[in-house]
Enzyme design. Sequence first.
Site, PDB file in Angstrom:
ATOM      1  N   PRO A   1      -5.574   0.577   1.548  1.00  0.00           N
ATOM      2  CG  PRO A   1      -4.710   2.577   0.826  1.00  0.00           C
ATOM      3  CD  PRO A   1      -5.750   1.634   0.207  1.00  0.00           C
TER       4      PRO A   1
ATOM      5  CE  LYS B   1      -2.282  -5.405   9.464  1.00  0.00           C
ATOM      6  NZ  LYS B   1      -1.314  -4.662  10.083  1.00  0.00           N
TER       7      LYS B   1
ATOM      8  CE1 TYR C   1      -2.319   1.111  11.562  1.00  0.00           C
ATOM      9  CE2 TYR C   1      -0.267   1.001  12.765  1.00  0.00           C
ATOM     10  CZ  TYR C   1      -1.045   1.684  11.770  1.00  0.00           C
ATOM     11  OH  TYR C   1      -0.413   2.463  11.072  1.00  0.00           O
TER      12      TYR C   1
HETATM   13  P1  FAD Z   1       4.114  -4.636  -6.181  1.00  0.00           P
HETATM   14  O1  FAD Z   1       4.827  -3.700  -5.379  1.00  0.00           O
HETATM   15  O2  FAD Z   1       2.921  -4.173  -7.380  1.00  0.00           O
HETATM   16  O3  FAD Z   1       5.359  -5.350  -7.294  1.00  0.00           O
HETATM   17  C1  FAD Z   1       5.212  -6.063  -8.392  1.00  0.00           C
HETATM   18  C2  FAD Z   1       6.234  -5.647  -9.412  1.00  0.00           C
HETATM   19  O4  FAD Z   1       5.961  -6.760 -10.516  1.00  0.00           O
HETATM   20  C3  FAD Z   1       6.196  -4.378  -9.897  1.00  0.00           C
HETATM   21  O5  FAD Z   1       7.591  -4.014  -9.920  1.00  0.00           O
HETATM   22  C4  FAD Z   1       5.991  -4.549 -11.343  1.00  0.00           C
HETATM   23  O6  FAD Z   1       6.345  -3.595 -12.262  1.00  0.00           O
HETATM   24  C5  FAD Z   1       6.252  -5.925 -11.534  1.00  0.00           C
HETATM   25  N1  FAD Z   1       5.510  -6.371 -12.971  1.00  0.00           N
HETATM   26  C6  FAD Z   1       3.964  -6.140 -13.285  1.00  0.00           C
HETATM   27  N2  FAD Z   1       3.774  -6.955 -14.172  1.00  0.00           N
HETATM   28  C7  FAD Z   1       4.798  -7.751 -14.651  1.00  0.00           C
HETATM   29  C8  FAD Z   1       4.864  -8.241 -15.786  1.00  0.00           C
HETATM   30  N3  FAD Z   1       4.128  -8.961 -16.516  1.00  0.00           N
HETATM   31  N4  FAD Z   1       6.300  -9.092 -15.898  1.00  0.00           N
HETATM   32  C9  FAD Z   1       7.467  -8.682 -15.047  1.00  0.00           C
HETATM   33  N5  FAD Z   1       7.126  -7.775 -13.981  1.00  0.00           N
HETATM   34  C10 FAD Z   1       6.000  -7.372 -13.835  1.00  0.00           C
HETATM   35  N6  FAD Z   1       1.192  -1.434   2.443  1.00  0.00           N
HETATM   36  C11 FAD Z   1       1.506  -1.723   3.427  1.00  0.00           C
HETATM   37  O7  FAD Z   1       1.743  -2.831   3.965  1.00  0.00           O
HETATM   38  N7  FAD Z   1       1.650  -0.332   4.484  1.00  0.00           N
HETATM   39  C12 FAD Z   1       1.286   0.729   4.116  1.00  0.00           C
HETATM   40  O8  FAD Z   1       1.539   1.784   4.825  1.00  0.00           O
HETATM   41  C13 FAD Z   1       0.759   0.826   2.740  1.00  0.00           C
HETATM   42  N8  FAD Z   1       0.327   1.981   2.138  1.00  0.00           N
HETATM   43  C14 FAD Z   1      -0.155   2.030   0.820  1.00  0.00           C
HETATM   44  C15 FAD Z   1      -0.283   3.157   0.284  1.00  0.00           C
HETATM   45  C16 FAD Z   1      -0.682   3.509  -1.076  1.00  0.00           C
HETATM   46  C17 FAD Z   1      -1.076   4.588  -1.443  1.00  0.00           C
HETATM   47  C18 FAD Z   1      -0.469   2.060  -1.741  1.00  0.00           C
HETATM   48  C19 FAD Z   1      -0.902   2.242  -3.236  1.00  0.00           C
HETATM   49  C20 FAD Z   1      -0.334   0.999  -1.086  1.00  0.00           C
HETATM   50  C21 FAD Z   1       0.045   1.128  -0.124  1.00  0.00           C
HETATM   51  N9  FAD Z   1       0.528  -0.048   0.513  1.00  0.00           N
HETATM   52  C22 FAD Z   1       0.733  -0.416   1.712  1.00  0.00           C
HETATM   53  C23 FAD Z   1       0.262  -1.514  -0.299  1.00  0.00           C
HETATM   54  C24 FAD Z   1       1.748  -1.953  -0.822  1.00  0.00           C
HETATM   55  O9  FAD Z   1       2.392  -1.009  -1.667  1.00  0.00           O
HETATM   56  C25 FAD Z   1       1.479  -3.046  -1.750  1.00  0.00           C
HETATM   57  O10 FAD Z   1       0.663  -4.169  -1.245  1.00  0.00           O
HETATM   58  C26 FAD Z   1       2.801  -3.869  -2.201  1.00  0.00           C
HETATM   59  O11 FAD Z   1       3.648  -2.821  -3.191  1.00  0.00           O
HETATM   60  C27 FAD Z   1       2.812  -5.154  -2.747  1.00  0.00           C
HETATM   61  O12 FAD Z   1       4.179  -5.761  -3.210  1.00  0.00           O
HETATM   62  P2  FAD Z   1       4.215  -6.811  -4.349  1.00  0.00           P
HETATM   63  O13 FAD Z   1       5.505  -7.203  -4.505  1.00  0.00           O
HETATM   64  O14 FAD Z   1       3.053  -7.818  -4.114  1.00  0.00           O
HETATM   65  O15 FAD Z   1       3.645  -5.995  -5.464  1.00  0.00           O
HETATM   66  C1  DHB Z   2       0.993   5.172   5.257  1.00  0.00           C
HETATM   67  C2  DHB Z   2       0.104   4.527   4.200  1.00  0.00           C
HETATM   68  C3  DHB Z   2      -0.941   3.667   4.593  1.00  0.00           C
HETATM   69  O1  DHB Z   2      -1.788   3.003   4.005  1.00  0.00           O
HETATM   70  C4  DHB Z   2      -1.074   4.005   6.154  1.00  0.00           C
HETATM   71  O2  DHB Z   2      -2.226   3.183   6.693  1.00  0.00           O
HETATM   72  C5  DHB Z   2      -0.221   4.278   6.915  1.00  0.00           C
HETATM   73  C6  DHB Z   2       0.826   5.095   6.396  1.00  0.00           C
HETATM   74  C7  DHB Z   2       2.190   5.812   4.353  1.00  0.00           C
HETATM   75  O3  DHB Z   2       2.204   6.062   3.293  1.00  0.00           O
HETATM   76  O4  DHB Z   2       3.101   6.458   5.409  1.00  0.00           O
END
Ligand code: FAD
Ligand code: DHB
Length: 391
Positions: free
Chosen positions: A293, A297, A384
């Site tokens: 994270p 991105k 960024y």
């Molecule tokens: P997900 O959000 O994981 O969504 C997938 C969905 O599919 C979920 O709702 C899940 O329940 C569902 N699913 C799973 N398996 C199944 C199944 N078998 N059948 C049906 N549904 C299912 N990204 C940023 O761009 N900026 C940030 O600042 C940032 N900060 C972060 C901080 C933290 C602490 C974390 C953990 C992540 C952060 N990220 C950040 C990353 C970002 O949260 C993820 O990359 C993003 O959620 C990806 O979206 P997605 O829809 O691909 O997957």
């Molecule tokens: C947050 C998460 C990140 O990974 C980051 O680089 C900046 C902000 C956030 O959760 O606010």
Amino acid sequence: MRVQVAIVGSGPAGLFLGQILARAGIETVIVEQRSKEYVLGRIRAGVLEQGTVDILDQLGAGRRMHEQGLVHEGIELCFDGQRHRIDLKHLSGGKTVMVYGQTEVTHDLMDAREAAGYASIYEAEDVRIHDFDTDRPRVTYRKDGAEHVIDCDFIAGCDGFHGVSRASVPASAIQTCEKIYPFGWLGILSDTPPVSDELIYSNHVRGFALCSMRSPTRSRYYVQCSLEDKVEAWSDQRFWDELRSRLDERAADTLVTGPSIEKSIAPLRSFVAEPMRFGRLFLAGDAAHIVPPTGAKGLNLAVSDVRYLSDALIRYYGGDRQGIETYSARCLERVWKAVRFSWWMTMLLHKFPEEGEFGQKIQHADLAYLVGSQAASASLAENYVGLPFEA
Ligand code: FAD
Ligand code: DHB
């Protein structure tokens, strides 16, 4: 049920895709294994690139983001007890980022989907995908004890890292590349004013810390922690003391603490699966790739995949298969650049005791070069705020 595109997963990737396709007149259904409340309760990303902001606007779902989101023109890097501002806007030719929580983006897209009357199925059990190597793919699931079948033209696997989509691809058809980092992030959310107007990324001998926010009265903070750490071992007091110890004096003195309203640990990894298309199955977002994270991105990359996927599908229904054929290559070109940037930010800012003194000195030189060189700062800023999209 029959639809043109069955979307598995109601995270950012699935919701953005559903909304773009629906507005183009393509029929979709979203099948999600969790409840709506569970999806909305997951505190994750906070920083949106301009491209992500623009798409939310184009979907007519950006009103709350503009009312409540915070436009940031810079970030601060803290090391050796000093903060150094990176002027993102100036260095990137006028671009900024929006601090607006993933939960809020999800909320706005779910509301827009519901208002338009498009189908979403929550709490679907035993979701499976079938026959995506034929012209008649299917998604099956169980709900309230009954078995359901969705016939479709295409399946969009937007079900995150642990989803069923990537796991359904034969091992011989997919290549994966992974790096696991030897630490995690412990994050808390609290109803306290942020310690600074801009995000602070801190490199400290005790480990990395990040000060972020959700609003002028709600803060989001992270500290690098051990992979063996348990949330229960971190009282609020211990968290605040550790965070304060990793900040510069001014931030440490002004940090306002209070009870946490969420606390969780996330492991850090880089992961890419290639290709991202298997016949009539497309992977998008975390289902195909994970970045640590640090570079903010993950969500933005999910949206960038969806941009290419929606373009490919809209072209397909207009009689042009080319977008589908090139989907994987177009995505991966941008994915690998974000993987590189997220890895670099992670290596730059975290504590890696196993790298020894040489590693520490290199890290320090990298930081000093970064804040002392306009070219290096501009490179950080350009990445960024988000690299441009291929035309
Ligand atoms: P997900 O959000 O994981 O969504 C997938 C969905 O599919 C979920 O709702 C899940 O329940 C569902 N699913 C799973 N398996 C199944 C199944 N078998 N059948 C049906 N549904 C299912 N990204 C940023 O761009 N900026 C940030 O600042 C940032 N900060 C972060 C901080 C933290 C602490 C974390 C953990 C992540 C952060 N990220 C950040 C990353 C970002 O949260 C993820 O990359 C993003 O959620 C990806 O979206 P997605 O829809 O691909 O997957
Ligand atoms: C947050 C998460 C990140 O990974 C980051 O680089 C900046 C902000 C956030 O959760 O606010």
